[in-house]
Structures are given as structure tokens and as C-alpha cells.
Design a protein around this motif. Structure first.
Motif, mmCIF file in Angstrom:
data_model
loop_
_atom_site.group_PDB
_atom_site.id
_atom_site.type_symbol
_atom_site.label_atom_id
_atom_site.label_comp_id
_atom_site.label_asym_id
_atom_site.label_seq_id
_atom_site.Cartn_x
_atom_site.Cartn_y
_atom_site.Cartn_z
ATOM 1 N N ASP A 89 10.024 8.293 -6.420
ATOM 2 C CA ASP A 89 9.688 7.781 -7.755
ATOM 3 C C ASP A 89 9.488 8.980 -8.675
ATOM 4 O O ASP A 89 8.483 9.670 -8.591
ATOM 5 C CB ASP A 89 8.423 6.928 -7.682
ATOM 6 C CG ASP A 89 7.902 6.516 -9.054
ATOM 7 O OD1 ASP A 89 8.628 6.726 -10.054
ATOM 8 O OD2 ASP A 89 6.778 5.990 -9.138
ATOM 9 N N SER A 90 10.471 9.240 -9.544
ATOM 10 C CA SER A 90 10.391 10.407 -10.429
ATOM 11 C C SER A 90 10.146 10.015 -11.876
ATOM 12 O O SER A 90 10.445 10.791 -12.794
ATOM 13 C CB SER A 90 11.678 11.238 -10.326
ATOM 14 O OG SER A 90 12.801 10.478 -10.731
ATOM 15 N N THR A 91 9.617 8.809 -12.113
ATOM 16 C CA THR A 91 9.269 8.442 -13.481
ATOM 17 C C THR A 91 8.159 9.358 -13.980
ATOM 18 O O THR A 91 7.382 9.915 -13.208
ATOM 19 C CB THR A 91 8.800 6.981 -13.555
ATOM 20 O OG1 THR A 91 7.733 6.778 -12.605
ATOM 21 C CG2 THR A 91 9.930 6.032 -13.232
ATOM 22 N N PHE B 37 14.415 9.707 -18.979
ATOM 23 C CA PHE B 37 14.744 10.663 -17.923
ATOM 24 C C PHE B 37 13.752 10.570 -16.768
ATOM 25 O O PHE B 37 12.595 10.177 -16.949
ATOM 26 C CB PHE B 37 14.712 12.093 -18.481
ATOM 27 C CG PHE B 37 15.938 12.470 -19.266
ATOM 28 C CD1 PHE B 37 16.871 13.361 -18.748
ATOM 29 C CD2 PHE B 37 16.163 11.940 -20.517
ATOM 30 C CE1 PHE B 37 17.997 13.712 -19.463
ATOM 31 C CE2 PHE B 37 17.287 12.278 -21.249
ATOM 32 C CZ PHE B 37 18.207 13.170 -20.711
ATOM 33 N N GLY B 38 14.232 10.975 -15.603
ATOM 34 C CA GLY B 38 13.347 11.211 -14.477
ATOM 35 C C GLY B 38 12.696 12.579 -14.613
ATOM 36 O O GLY B 38 13.329 13.531 -15.075
ATOM 37 N N HIS B 39 11.438 12.674 -14.210
ATOM 38 C CA HIS B 39 10.689 13.921 -14.355
ATOM 39 C C HIS B 39 10.031 14.301 -13.026
ATOM 40 O O HIS B 39 8.824 14.123 -12.854
ATOM 41 C CB HIS B 39 9.626 13.781 -15.450
ATOM 42 C CG HIS B 39 10.183 13.631 -16.821
ATOM 43 N ND1 HIS B 39 10.373 14.690 -17.670
ATOM 44 C CD2 HIS B 39 10.622 12.539 -17.489
ATOM 45 C CE1 HIS B 39 10.892 14.267 -18.807
ATOM 46 N NE2 HIS B 39 11.055 12.955 -18.721
ATOM 47 N N PRO B 40 10.809 14.792 -12.078
ATOM 48 C CA PRO B 40 10.200 15.202 -10.801
ATOM 49 C C PRO B 40 9.312 16.424 -10.987
ATOM 50 O O PRO B 40 9.688 17.382 -11.663
ATOM 51 C CB PRO B 40 11.419 15.522 -9.917
ATOM 52 C CG PRO B 40 12.507 15.851 -10.878
ATOM 53 C CD PRO B 40 12.272 15.006 -12.092
ATOM 54 N N HIS C 224 15.790 6.074 -8.747
ATOM 55 C CA HIS C 224 16.269 5.312 -9.907
ATOM 56 C C HIS C 224 17.214 6.111 -10.786
ATOM 57 O O HIS C 224 18.237 5.594 -11.247
ATOM 58 C CB HIS C 224 15.086 4.838 -10.758
ATOM 59 C CG HIS C 224 15.496 4.070 -11.979
ATOM 60 N ND1 HIS C 224 16.143 2.856 -11.915
ATOM 61 C CD2 HIS C 224 15.383 4.359 -13.314
ATOM 62 C CE1 HIS C 224 16.397 2.417 -13.135
ATOM 63 N NE2 HIS C 224 15.958 3.312 -14.006
ATOM 64 N N PHE C 225 16.919 7.387 -11.020
ATOM 65 C CA PHE C 225 17.633 8.159 -12.032
ATOM 66 C C PHE C 225 18.784 8.959 -11.433
ATOM 67 O O PHE C 225 18.599 9.658 -10.432
ATOM 68 C CB PHE C 225 16.683 9.135 -12.728
ATOM 69 C CG PHE C 225 15.536 8.476 -13.433
ATOM 70 C CD1 PHE C 225 15.672 8.004 -14.724
ATOM 71 C CD2 PHE C 225 14.311 8.332 -12.799
ATOM 72 C CE1 PHE C 225 14.614 7.398 -15.375
ATOM 73 C CE2 PHE C 225 13.244 7.734 -13.432
ATOM 74 C CZ PHE C 225 13.399 7.263 -14.732
ATOM 75 N N PRO C 226 19.977 8.905 -12.043
ATOM 76 C CA PRO C 226 21.028 9.854 -11.664
ATOM 77 C C PRO C 226 20.580 11.277 -11.965
ATOM 78 O O PRO C 226 19.696 11.516 -12.798
ATOM 79 C CB PRO C 226 22.211 9.449 -12.553
ATOM 80 C CG PRO C 226 21.889 8.086 -13.057
ATOM 81 C CD PRO C 226 20.402 7.988 -13.095
ATOM 82 N N LEU C 227 21.182 12.236 -11.308
ATOM 83 C CA LEU C 227 20.772 13.626 -11.503
ATOM 84 C C LEU C 227 21.112 14.123 -12.894
ATOM 85 O O LEU C 227 20.490 15.070 -13.388
ATOM 86 C CB LEU C 227 21.428 14.516 -10.446
ATOM 87 C CG LEU C 227 21.062 14.173 -8.996
ATOM 88 C CD1 LEU C 227 21.629 15.214 -8.042
ATOM 89 C CD2 LEU C 227 19.554 14.054 -8.811
ATOM 90 N N SER C 228 22.104 13.519 -13.556
ATOM 91 C CA SER C 228 22.416 13.907 -14.933
ATOM 92 C C SER C 228 21.314 13.502 -15.897
ATOM 93 O O SER C 228 21.235 14.022 -17.008
ATOM 94 C CB SER C 228 23.745 13.276 -15.359
ATOM 95 O OG SER C 228 23.717 11.874 -15.174
ATOM 96 N N GLY D 235 0.790 -1.231 0.000
ATOM 97 C CA GLY D 235 0.000 0.000 0.000
ATOM 98 C C GLY D 235 0.815 1.271 0.000
ATOM 99 O O GLY D 235 0.289 2.334 0.346
ATOM 100 N N ARG D 236 2.074 1.191 -0.382
ATOM 101 C CA ARG D 236 2.900 2.407 -0.469
ATOM 102 C C ARG D 236 2.650 3.056 -1.829
ATOM 103 O O ARG D 236 3.452 2.958 -2.754
ATOM 104 C CB ARG D 236 4.377 2.071 -0.303
ATOM 105 C CG ARG D 236 4.708 1.399 1.030
ATOM 106 C CD ARG D 236 6.140 0.890 1.005
ATOM 107 N NE ARG D 236 6.464 0.124 2.210
ATOM 108 C CZ ARG D 236 7.395 -0.813 2.260
ATOM 109 N NH1 ARG D 236 8.089 -1.124 1.167
ATOM 110 N NH2 ARG D 236 7.645 -1.458 3.394
ATOM 111 N N SER D 237 1.534 3.706 -1.945
ATOM 112 C CA SER D 237 1.097 4.234 -3.234
ATOM 113 C C SER D 237 1.692 5.593 -3.561
ATOM 114 O O SER D 237 1.625 6.041 -4.700
ATOM 115 C CB SER D 237 -0.434 4.342 -3.259
ATOM 116 O OG SER D 237 -0.890 5.173 -2.196
ATOM 117 N N GLY D 238 2.261 6.267 -2.586
ATOM 118 C CA GLY D 238 2.824 7.583 -2.840
ATOM 119 C C GLY D 238 4.119 7.512 -3.629
ATOM 120 O O GLY D 238 4.769 6.467 -3.724
#
Length: 734
Positions: free
Chosen positions: A183-185, A197-200, A230-234, A158-161
Motif C-alpha cells: 500500500d503506497s498511498t 501518485f503512489g508515495h512509497p 495499486h499504482f503503476p511505476l510511472s 487485522g492486516r494493518s501493515g
């Protein structure tokens, strides 16, 4: 009137209080506090795994995970297990179709249940994040195609956030170690390859900020903070307001941000030290050329209320997919260290992780140096050398060895047995030996090297790799290879549009400037001018000028560039179900849902750079230059022939090339034609290579987004090859 106001207040206050309670409970539901017991009392440790890529086409990945990971986790007995994304592969056997496969998710769920059971660990300490592969083709989070929410451990618990925080406490809460997962997908999961890429979002950044600050109200109790994603900052984009994860991490002075995504094929030093820079004009927005940043020498502030140095380490780890990698991350009285384990050769009988002194190459240099300069801030942790030892067999002895390299050799200066600080009931074995740390202060960060050696009851000896240390907080130098710099040192979101527009302007200029020169000066660069100048610039000028003398090709290339700027490149199916189509431009994807009630404009930016930039740089630019070279080669060929034969220009068009080639009176002419033949042949081969590269890319896109090249992207597919064919035909030898 007063009575009315009183009644309104009585109604409003309970509503506001209820909303506040709801927000608090909603926020706290993502937070977990674990009281770590049974000693040792100064250290906690976690295990990180990343990029599992369970695949139906590569079953050995799951088989090895099921066989190797449970015994390792049972031996290590971590307080947390962090799995930082790409749990499944989501790719076809030829690696071109990228979308969700439920069978892979069922396999992941079954394997993880078996791992939890056989390791003997609590399922609640496992945190598995979503990676970009876990998001391929998922239109809506929580929808029917979002298998992560259904089969992952986070989903089952239930960790939906998108943000989850867990705090490990020691000594009844006196020491706190905060781990915040994010989770920045992208919210709308495109198919690959334009999902990289990650999309925060601003909301996610606000939640991360809130989670990292949850213990800031207790300043007298220091908190070690670690974030994992998951994603490196680059490969992370900025939010709509321009904020980044780096800004949040620097604000809270993280100990480390651990991630995955890049695997191990780019190198082993996929690590980066981030330090706050207050300079207005800084290249850090685009590049960081060194793994380490040199801290500026500022004024020393040793007061207890002084703000911490804004810095943090970013540690990308290897993948399970190919390298079978696992990482152990330890926090020993605020000192963060790690050891990467390679299971390619099988299971490990003994694993050693030195926790102090730290490796000078990967330590937080500013804060460590500040601690040493302010002597009253030095904790008691400096007084011993310490190491965690995990083994399947009882350990007989552990020895700490320190080497001095001052004279170019490894001269041993310390060879001391270490004592186990725990007992039989301890969750792990921490070994320590006292030392005089002041004897090892030195202006060099890599003069002294540490090695720990352990011997078990079976007589097996295990030694750690030599690692440099610096008790006075100086950082050891380590350099990136060019591949490591390419993926870690470049901030690709910031670089995308500058590279794109420089490429487009350059392509336009090499088309327009020669045309303008011909129009205004009405002078042409001739073969004789090139011979007289003997310069590269004049040769390039001739190439570009002769392309202008093939008007249809010149206008064709110019029109093709404007098409790429103004119109969609192609249309395709971007989700797993194939119902909703979208079209891609250089700015991203525009996706319209089948219900015609909603659409997303320009998502997947800068992810589309993996399609846009290679096409411009490796297809369009070589095609323009090759076309100009073919046209120039014909002119040079004609000029050389006329100079040899003494014919007038008008005679050349009617001359039978075959008769000249086989003219028995002129060996010189025959030799010239032989040379000219090979120059043209090389250019024709180059044109074939360009077309092969282009059609290979088109085939990959066609399969990735289930497109018909003649219906969904005819201009993109056929534009360059047709122009090349036309130029080849127009410049052929008559």
C-alpha cells in the motif's frame, strides 16, 4: 567490577532477545503460508480485480459485481483473490468533489461478504488494497475517516501493515510462490485531483525488500515472486532517499508486478518490461519508448550459482468500473502467464488460460533466453504444451493447435488432443500434450502461434486468441499507442520539475527577450519588416514586441508569473471533515492541522502537476500569445490602412472608422476592413476560449476544495481574465 558487568549482561540480553522476538513476531504476523493441495501439482493460480469504484451514483457496478464475480470465482477456484485498489469511488455525482463516503464503504463490505459466501472461498485468501480513491481526504490512517481500515477485508482481518506477504506452496513446500502486496498511498490523504501518485516511503521499501527476501536463505528451492499494488511505476514517486519500487523489484528479479489505477481508457497494452541498466547516463529515468527493452548481449554464464537476470514485468489491468474486467494469473513451474476476462457481455461458461509455452510478447525474455542457451538449465516443463481450463460444464475435449506463419498464412502444424492431468478431486483442470519443442526454435519470435480449443458436454466450443510463442526466449514485438506511452512510458515524477521549469523559463523569456531587445537596440519590428522577411520568426517577434508596447499588460503577465512562483496559488479544505485547511504551491500542499501542533509541508508532489502544468501550458501561455497577437493585429491593421489610404500616422487617430469602412470610392479599403474584422474576431474568440478553460478549472478546484474564488484564490482566478480584458480594451479600433 566483573560481577557488575555480569549483572548488566544478564539484564541486557533478555531485553534484546525480547525486542528481537517482538520484531520477528511483528514481521511474521504479516506473512502467511498456504499449502495448496489436491493437485495439479505443478501450477497455482490467482484472480486479480481492480478499480471497482463502488458508487452511490452508479449502483450497477456493485450489482454486477455481486452477480458476476461469485460464480466466476467458484468456477475458477483460485488460491488467492487480489483486489488492487480503488474499492470505492469517493466522488460526487458531478465528479468534482472527492472525499470519503461511508455509505459506499458499507455497500462494499456487504457485497464482499456476499461474494465470499456465494463463491465458497475462504475469506482469508482475499487481499484488498487501498487505492488513491480510498484515501481521498483521510487525514490519519486509522482515524475516524479511514473507512478502509473499518470496512475492507484486510482491515477486518487485522492486516494493518502497509506490506503483506503470502506464500503458496506445492508438493509439501518444494515449490514456493511468493505474493507481496503493498500500500503506497500517501500517508496524509489529500482530496482529489491532487492525489494521483503512489508515495512509497523508505520504511515501506525496506519492508517490501524484507518480504521479498524471506525465502532467499533456501537457494536450492527456487521461488517465484510476484508483487501487487495499486499504482503503476510511472505514477509512483521515489522515497525521501531517492529509492524506488523499481530498484527493489529489479533486485529480487520479480516475475511480475501487477497493478491497476489507469483503467482501460488509455489502451489494452498497459504493460512494461523492466530490465536493469548499469549505464550512468540513461534516459530510462524519464522515458521508456518501447514496451519491451532489448536485453544486451552479455557473456553467457551457465553455472548453477550464477545470479539471475535483473528484470521483471509490470502488468496493469483493466478496471471493473467500466470494462468489468477480471484477470487470472497462473504460475506453472516458474512460468507466469495471465488471461484477461471481459464480463461486459455477461458471465463466461468456459475460460482457458495457456500456461506453456508463454506468449512471446509478455514473457521474461532475458531469463527465458538464458535458460535455452544453457541447455542443462532447461526444466522438464518444456516437454509439454499446457493449459488451464475452467468450465461450469464437464469438458469433453481440449485440443492444442499450433500455426506456422512463415509463408504469410496460418498453416496448422500441430493439432493434438490434450489430456487432463488431474482427477475429480483436483482444484482445477490442467491439460497437457507432449511435443518436440526443439522443432519450434526459430530466429523469429512470432513465427509460431498457439491456440487452445475446448468443447464442453453442452456442445459449446471456446477458443483462446492466437498468441505467438518462442521456445528460445525471443520477445515478440508490440508497440504502445501514444496514449499508452503517455501513461506507461513516461516517468512523471522525474519529468514534473523539468517540464515545470522549462515552461516557466520559456514564459519568462518570451516576455523579457523582446523587452531587452527594445531597450538595447531601440529598433522595432515593423509591419513592413514582416512583409519583407515573410517569415514565421519575424511575425512572432512582432507579436511579442507589441505586447511590450502595452506596459500594464506586460508588467501584469510578468508579475503574475512571479506570483505563481513565490506565493500560494490557493487555499482550501483538503480533508473530508473540512476542519483543516491547506494552501497549494507548485511544490505541493502545506497543511496545518486545527490543533496547531502539527503540519505537513509540501505533500502531494508531484500530484499537484495535474493543476500546475495545465494552467501554465493551456492558460498562461495562450493568454500571453493572444494578448501580443491582439496588439500586433492593431498595428498591422493601422499599417495596412495607411498604405492604402496614403494618410499619415497622425491622421489615423482622428479618422472616423465608420466613414472609411463605408467609403463608396474604395472597394479595396472596404475589403481590408472586412478581413481585419475577422482576424480580430478570431482572436477575441480565442480569448473567450482561454477564459472559459480557466474558469472551468477554477470551478472544479472551487468544488474540490470547497473554496470561495474571491477569498481563497483571487489572483489565480482573476489575474488572466483581467489582463485579457485590459488588452482587448487597449487594442480596440478607435
Amino acid at each position: 567490577m566483573g560481577i557488575v558487568l555480569l549483572l548488566l549482561l544478564c539484564l541486557i540480553i533478555p531485553i534484546c532477545y525480547a525486542q528481537h522476538q517482538h520484531q520477528t513476531s511483528s514481521s511474521s504476523s504479516r506473512r502467511t503460508v498456504i499449502d495448496v493441495k489436491h493437485g495439479p501439482d505443478s501450477v497455482v493460480w490467482a484472480v486479480q480485480l481492480s478499480d471497482l469504484h463502488f458508487s452511490l451514483h452508479h449502483p450497477q457496478r456493485a450489482i454486477d459485481f455481486r452477480n458476476l464475480v461469485p460464480p466466476a470465482l467458484s468456477m475458477i477456484n483460485p488460491s488467492l483473490v487480489l483486489i488492487t485498489g480503488d474499492l470505492t469511488d469517493g466522488k460526487s455525482k458531478d465528479l468534482l468533489v472527492m472525499k470519503q463516503n461511508e455509505e459506499e464503504w458499507v455497500e462494499y463490505k456487504n457485497v464482499m461478504e456476499d461474494v465470499v459466501k456465494r463463491s465458497g472461498l475462504d475469506k482469508n485468501i482475499f487481499y484488498d488494497l487501498r487505492g488513491n480513491h480510498d484515501n481521498f481526504g483521510v487525514p490519519v490512517i486509522g482515524g475516524s475517516l479511514d473507512f478502509y481500515s473499518k470496512y475492507s477485508i484486510n482491515g477486518q482481518l487485522g492486516r494493518s501493515g502497509h506490506v503483506n506477504g503470502v506464500t503458496l506452496t506445492l508438493q509439501a513446500g518444494k515449490q514456493k510462490h511468493l505474493f507481496v502486496g503493498l500500500d503506497s498511498t500517501m500517508s496524509v490523504g489529500l482530496r482529489g485531483p491532487t492525489n494521483l501518485f503512489g508515495h512509497p516511503t523508505d520504511q515501506l521499501l525496506a519492508e517490501v525488500d524484507l518480504e521479498l527476501s524471506q525465502w532467499d536463505s533456501q537457494p536450492l528451492k527456487p521461488v517465484s515472486k510476484i508483487s501487487f499494488g495499486h499504482f503503476p511505476l510511472s505514477f509512483s514517486a521515489s522515497s525521501q532517499s531517492g529509492k524506488t519500487l523499481k530498484d527493489i523489484f529489479l533486485k529480487h528479479s520479480l516475475s511480475a508486478y501487477v497493478c491497476g489505477h489507469l483503467h482501460s481508457r488509455f489502451g489494452k497494452n498497459l504493460k512494461r518490461y523492466h530490465l536493469s541498466s548499469h549505464r550512468f547516463l540513461s534516459s530510462q529515468k524519464f522515458f521508456q519508448f518501447n514496451l519491451n527493452q532489448n536485453p544486451s548481449e552479455g557473456s553467457k554464464n551457465c553455472s548453477f550459482g550464477a545470479p539471475p537476470v535483473q528484470e521483471f514485468w509490470e502488468w496493469e489491468m483493466g478496471d471493473w468500473r467500466k470494462t468489468r474486467a477480471m484477470r487470472i494469473l497462473a504460475i506453472d513451474r516458474g512460468h507466469v502467464s495471465f488471461a484477461d476476462i471481459d464480463f461486459k457481455s455477461g458471465s463466461k461458461k468456459t475460460i482457458i488460460l495457456p500456461t506453456f509455452p508463454l506468449d512471446s510478447r509478455f514473457m521474461s525474455t532475458s531469463s527465458s533466453h538464458h535458460e535455452y542457451e544453457c541447455e542443462h538449465m532447461l526444466p522438464s516443463s518444456y516437454e509439454t504444451v499446457r493449459a488451464l481450463v475452467f468450465s461450469v460444464s464437464p469438458i469433453l475435449s481440449v485440443v492444442a493447435k499450433i500455426y506456422d506463419t512463415r509463408y504469410g498464412n496460418l498453416d496448422i502444424v500441430v493439432d493434438a488432443p490434450m489430456t487432463n492431468l488431474g482427477d475429480e478431486s483436483s482444484r482445477g483442470d490442467l491439460y497437457a500434450v507432449p511435443w518436440n519443442y526443439k522443432a519450434f526454435q526459430d530466429p523469429s519470435a512470432d513465427r509460431f502461434w498457439l491456440q487452445i480449443e475446448a468443447t464442453d458436454i453442452m456442445g459449446r466450443t471456446t477458443m483462446t486468441e492466437l498468441r505467438p510463442f518462442s521456445v528460445n526466449g525471443l520477445h515478440g514485438k508490440v508497440s504502445w499507442t501514444w496514449k499508452e506511452f503517455f501513461v506507461m512510458g513516461c516517468q512523471w515524477e522525474a519529468l514534473y520539475y523539468p517540464i515545470l521549469w522549462v515552461s516557466l523559463y520559456f514564459l519568462l523569456l518570451i516576455l523579457l527577450i523582446p523587452r531587452a531587445f527594445l531597450f538595447f537596440s531601440r529598433k522595432q519590428i515593423t509591419y513592413k519588416n514582416v512583409l519583407a522577411a515573410k517569415g514565421f520568426i519575424s511575425g512572432v517577434g512582432l507579436v511579442l514586441q507589441e505586447l511590450c508596447n502595452v506596459p500594464i499588460a506586460w508588467f501584469g503577465f510578468l508579475g503574475y508569473l512571479f506570483y505563481l512562483i513565490l506565493f500560494p496559488w490557493f487555499t482550501g479544505q483538503v480533508f473530508t471533515d473540512g476542519e483543516d485547511k491547506g494552501y497549494m504551491t507548485y511544490m505541493g500542499w502545506v497543511v496545518k492541522f486545527s490543533d496547531n501542533k502539527s503540519n505537513h509541508d509540501y505533500i502531494g508532489s508531484p500530484d499537484v502537476m495535474v493543476v500546475v502544468l495545465p494552467h501554465l501550458i493551456f492558460v498562461v501561455l495562450p493568454a500571453i500569445l493572444s494578448s501580443g497577437a491582439l496588439a500586433a493585429e492593431r498595428v498591422v491593421h493601422r499599417g495596412k490602412f495607411l498604405s492604402v489610404s496614403g494618410k499619415k500616422k497622425d491622421d489615423y487617430s482622428g479618422l472616423d472608422q465608420r466613414s472609411v469602412r463605408f467609403n463608396s470610392r474604395g472597394n479595396r479599403r472596404s475589403k481590408f476592413h472586412f478581413g481585419g474584422h475577422w482576424i480580430r474576431l478570431i482572436l477575441l474568440v480565442l480569448c473567450l476560449v482561454i477564459c472559459w478553460k480557466h474558469f472551468k478549472n477554477c470551478r472544479a478546484l472551487m468544488k474540490a476544495y470547497e473554496m470561495n474564488p474571491l477569498l481563497h484564490f483571487p489572483v489565480y482566478t482573476l489575474g488572466i481574465p483581467l489582463l485579457l480584458v485590459y488588452v482587448i480594451h487597449k487594442t480596440k479600433m478607435n
